[in-house]
Design an enzyme around this catalytic site. Sequence first.
Site, PDB file in Angstrom:
ATOM      1  N   LYS A 157     106.381   4.617  55.895  1.00 29.69           N
ATOM      2  CA  LYS A 157     107.111   5.548  55.027  1.00 29.69           C
ATOM      3  C   LYS A 157     106.278   5.789  53.767  1.00 29.69           C
ATOM      4  O   LYS A 157     105.726   4.832  53.200  1.00 29.69           O
ATOM      5  CB  LYS A 157     108.474   4.941  54.659  1.00 29.69           C
ATOM      6  CG  LYS A 157     109.398   5.879  53.892  1.00 29.69           C
ATOM      7  CD  LYS A 157     110.732   5.210  53.566  1.00 29.69           C
ATOM      8  CE  LYS A 157     111.718   6.191  52.933  1.00 29.69           C
ATOM      9  NZ  LYS A 157     113.025   5.551  52.608  1.00 29.69           N
TER      10      LYS A 157
ATOM     11  N   SER B 230     117.037   8.477  53.860  1.00 31.33           N
ATOM     12  CA  SER B 230     115.803   9.120  53.448  1.00 31.33           C
ATOM     13  C   SER B 230     114.616   8.841  54.367  1.00 31.33           C
ATOM     14  O   SER B 230     113.635   9.589  54.333  1.00 31.33           O
ATOM     15  CB  SER B 230     115.434   8.631  52.049  1.00 31.33           C
ATOM     16  OG  SER B 230     115.140   7.249  52.074  1.00 31.33           O
TER      17      SER B 230
ATOM     18  N   SER C  86     119.373   4.298  53.907  1.00 29.82           N
ATOM     19  CA  SER C  86     118.193   5.098  54.245  1.00 29.82           C
ATOM     20  C   SER C  86     117.384   4.615  55.439  1.00 29.82           C
ATOM     21  O   SER C  86     116.479   5.316  55.892  1.00 29.82           O
ATOM     22  CB  SER C  86     117.267   5.202  53.033  1.00 29.82           C
ATOM     23  OG  SER C  86     117.752   6.165  52.141  1.00 29.82           O
TER      24      SER C  86
END
Lengths: 503, 493
Positions: free
Chosen positions: B78, B158, B182
Site C-alpha cells: 500500500k 482505503s 480500511s
Amino acid sequence: MSRTIKGQNLIKGSSGEWEIVIGMEVHAQVTSNSKLFSGASTAFGADPNSQVSFVDAGMPGMLPVINEKCIEQAVRTGLGLKAKINLRSLFDRKNYFYPDLPQGYQISQFKDPIVGEGEVTIDLKDGTSILVGIERLHLEQDAGKSIHDQHPDQSFVDLNRSGVALMEIVTKPHMRSSEEAAAFLKKLRAIVRYLGTCDGNMDEGSMRADVNVSVCKPGGYEKFRADGSFKHLGTRCEIKNVNSLRFIAQAVEYEARRQVEIIEEGGTIRQETRLFDSKQGETRSMRSKEEAHDYRYFPDPDLLPLELEQAWVDAIAKSLPELPDEKRARFIAQGLSPYDASVLVSERELADYFEDLAQGVDAKAAANWLNNEILGRLNKAGLAITEVPVTASANNAIIRMISDNTISGKIAKDLLDIVWTEGGDPKAVVEARGLRQVTDTGAIDAAIEAVIAANPEKVEEVKAKPKLSAWFVGQVMKQTGGKANPAAVNAALKTRLNLPDEG
Amino acid sequence: MSDPTAMTLAEARDALKAKKMSSRELTGAFVAAIAAGRGLNAFITETAETALAMADASDRRIAEGKAGALEGLPLAIKDLFCTKGTRTTAASKILGNFVPPYESTVTQNLWNAGAVMLGKTNLDEFAMGSSNETSAFGPVFNPWRSKGSNQNLVPGGSSGGSSSAVAADLCLAATGTDTGGSIRQPAAVTGTVGLKPTYGRCSRFGIVAFASSLDQAGPMTKTVRDAAIMLTSMASIDPKDSTSVETPVPDYESFLTQGVKGLKVGIPKEYRIDGIPADVVAMWDKAADWLKSQGAEIVEVSLPHTKYALPTYYIVAPAEASSNLARYDGVRFGHRAASPRDITDLYERSRGEGFGAEVQRRILIGTYVLSAGYYDAYYSRAQKLRTLIKRDFDQAFEKCDVLLTPSTPGPAFGVGAKTSDPLEMYLQDVFTVTVNLAGLPGISVPGGLTESGLPLGLQLIGKAFDEGTLLRAAQAVETAADFKAKPAKWWTA
C-alpha cells in the site's frame, strides 16, 4: 509566607504608590547528548541543519521516542526545586504553523506535567531571604531557528535546535521587585548548574525567561496570598524571551512604570505578550490575548503516558549533589558571613574552588583571601573563576604560610602576584626569593637599633605620642625588606622604647 | 502449474521451496499480470525492475539454502508505507514526488524475510475513504462485477488498490492499513481476507500517519493461512514506535490446525441494525451455524455503546489527522505552491492545492473539534465514549473468545454511488470502527456471494494480542464457506 513590601520596591505614581507582582516562565535547555524524541546531537554551534534526524524534520511516518536521559534530568531538576514528582505525566501536542516547527506541532506537556509544585529560596542583598513558589516544570521540544537576514526575499530555517529538550519552569507570582526577579533567575541558574541539568548559558539561549509583570495598589498582593484570588492583582503582561539578568531587571522596571502610567491616565492594561528591546530598554507589544493562537492541545497519540517508578525517582534523589542552600548553610556554620556564603555558592565552580582553597585552613581567612585577592584580580583581568591562573591548592599553600607566620600578609599578596603572572609553586618561590618572614628577634632588634640611631628625634616624639610607633614599624619593615613579622616588630619596639601596652 | 499468479502465498512458498519454479518466473508472471491489469488502476507505482532484481537475489539465497520465511514471494505494498528509494505518495498530490530516504519497519520486516516488492498500491488519499475514490491518482476498480453488469464497482477503501490487486491475482498478497476498517472492508467487498492486528502488534514507524491512535498495518491475502504467514513476518516489537507492544510474535500459522471445538463465539446483538440487506444477515446467521457445527458454542453478547462508535470515530480520527497532516506545509518536501506572497499564502495555497476534498473536510472537522470551547464538547467526550466502547468489549470477552459480525453493511457499490454523501460513505465502517477504537484485532473472511454474484465478508473480532484464536476461528469460517469463486478477468481484454 507573607511579608511586608519594602518601601524602595514600591513605584511612586501620581496617584500614590504601586506594587509590582512578577511571575516567570523559564525555558532551560536540558543537558543531554541527544534530543528529546530523537537521537540527533544537541551540541551548540554546529553547521546549520547538520544535527537533524528524520523525526526532527517532521518527515512522513516518523515517530517520536522519548529520551530517558531527558526524563531523568527533568526529575533531577524537580527534586532540586524541592518539587513533587508526578509519577504519571502526559505529552500533548501544541499545534501551530511556522516554518521552524517541522511537525506543525510542538510536543509539550499541558495538563499533566512531570513535575508539580516546589520552591526556591532566594537571598537578597540586604541579607534577607524569600521563598518563590514553583507552579510546575514540564518537558517540551524546542523549535528550529528561522533566519531572515541572509537573502532579500527568502528566509532560511536551521533545524539543529528542532526537538532539543527544554524544561519550562513556571513560578507562582511571588516576586515583587526587579531585584527579586533577577535574584530568582540567578538562583535557579545556580541550582540547575549544580544539578548538571542545564548549562545555564544565557548567551547561547540555553536559558531564557518569559516575565509576567502586573501592578497593584499596596495590600493587593497580601490579599492575593491570603485567598489565592487573582482579582486582587492587576492585569499582567508577558515579556517574552528575556535572556540576561540585567535585561530582566530593566524589563521589569520599564514595564511596571509603563503600566502605572497607563492606569493613572485612566487607561486599562490589556493582557498581551510583549518584547523587550534591550537597545531601547523598553517593552513593545507583540500580540494581544485576542490575537493569541488557539493551540488545540491534545494528548500526543504517538506517545504513551509517561509512568515513573518511585524507586527510580528515589535513586535519582540519592544521587543529587549538595545544592546551593545546603552549601551556604554549611559555609555559615564554618564561620562565613551569610553574605560571603551567598556569594560563594552562587556559582558551583566558585564554591568548588573555595572548598579546595579552604582545605584545612580557617574558612573565614580563606573566604577573605578569595574575595579580596583572587576575585579582585579576576575582575580586573575580566576572567571567570574557571580561568583563574593559580590553582586552589597553590592559594591554599599561601594561606597556610600566612597562618604559620612563614610569610606576612603583605608578602603573601606579592607572592600571589608572582605566581599569578609567572606561575610556580608558592613555597618554592618563597624559598628561592627569600621571602620568609623574619621572626628572629636578634635581626629585628638590630634593625630597630639602626632606625633609632638614624632618627634620634623621632624617639622623643614617639615617647610623647605612642601612636606614632607605626612610623617606626614601617621603617623597620623597610629595613628588613618587608620580611619582618609585624607583630614581633611591635613587641620589640614596645620593649625598646618603653611604650605603654595600648600603644 | 498453468497460472502461477492464481496460487496462494502458501502454495507459492511451497513451490519455491520445492524448487518447482524460481522466484524470477513467479515474479515475472506477476509483472506481466500487473501490466495487463492496469485498467484496474490498482497500482500507483509499479516497480518491475526492482521486483525482478529482488527475485534474482531470492533465487540465489534459495540456492544457497538461506531462504527466509517469505523468500522470493512477490507482494504489493500500500502506498502509505514509506519505501526507501521508491516514491511514496499516500495517494495525495501534496507529497508530490516524495522519495523516502528510509524504509517502514513493516516493509523492512518483509524484505528481511525475503519478500519481493511488485509496486505501491493505490488507496484513498491519506487512507481517508471507503471506496478508493478520493485518491489523487484516480479510482481503483473492483475486479468483481454484478452478474450480467458492466458497471465498475469500488474495491472498498482505503486499501482499495491492495484489495483489488489481491482479488485480481496481481500479487500473492498485499499490505494494508486499517484505521476504521480500511483493511477489512475492502477485503470483504473483493472476496479476500483482510486482517487488522491488535493496535501495537505491527510497527507504525514509516507509515504515513492518518490517525495515530487507530492506525494499524495488516495483511490482505487470498486465504486465512496466507494472512497468518504474512502477519508472522510483518509483526515485530519496534523500539522506533513507542506504541509498539512488547509481546513476542508467535508463528501464527501454527494456530490454524487447532479447530474451534469448545471455542465460545459471541454474537453482538447491537450489530443487528436496521436497514442491513437480508443476505448480509442471512450469511451472518449461516456463519454462526458453521462454527457451531465445528464444535464452537454460540453466545449472545451485548456491546451497548456500539451506536456511538461512528460519531466517536469521526471525532477522534479527524482530530488526530488534522495534527498529523500539519507537516505537509510545502516547506520541506512535497508540493509547494508557485510564487507565494508570504508564508501564510505559501501554507494556504500549498495545502489547498495539495489536499483533496475529503482530506480537507477531515482536517476542518478535526481542527474544529480540538478548538478552544469545543474540545470538551467533542474531543473530550469522544475519548470518554472510546473508553466505554472498549469496556463493552472487555465485558463481552468475559463471556466469549471471539465475536462474529458482518464485515460491511453490503457488497461493493458502484463507482460514484456514494461520493455525493459523506455520511452515507462513513456508514461503510459501521461494523469495523468499533474494533479500531478498542484497539482489538479483527479479520474479514469471504462468506459467499450475494444473489447478484458479489462477495460478502464476515468479520471475526478477537481479544487483544490473541490473533492466534482469531485466526483459528477465521480458518473454521473459511473452511465451511469454501469460497472458491473468482472474478471474471474482464480487465485483461
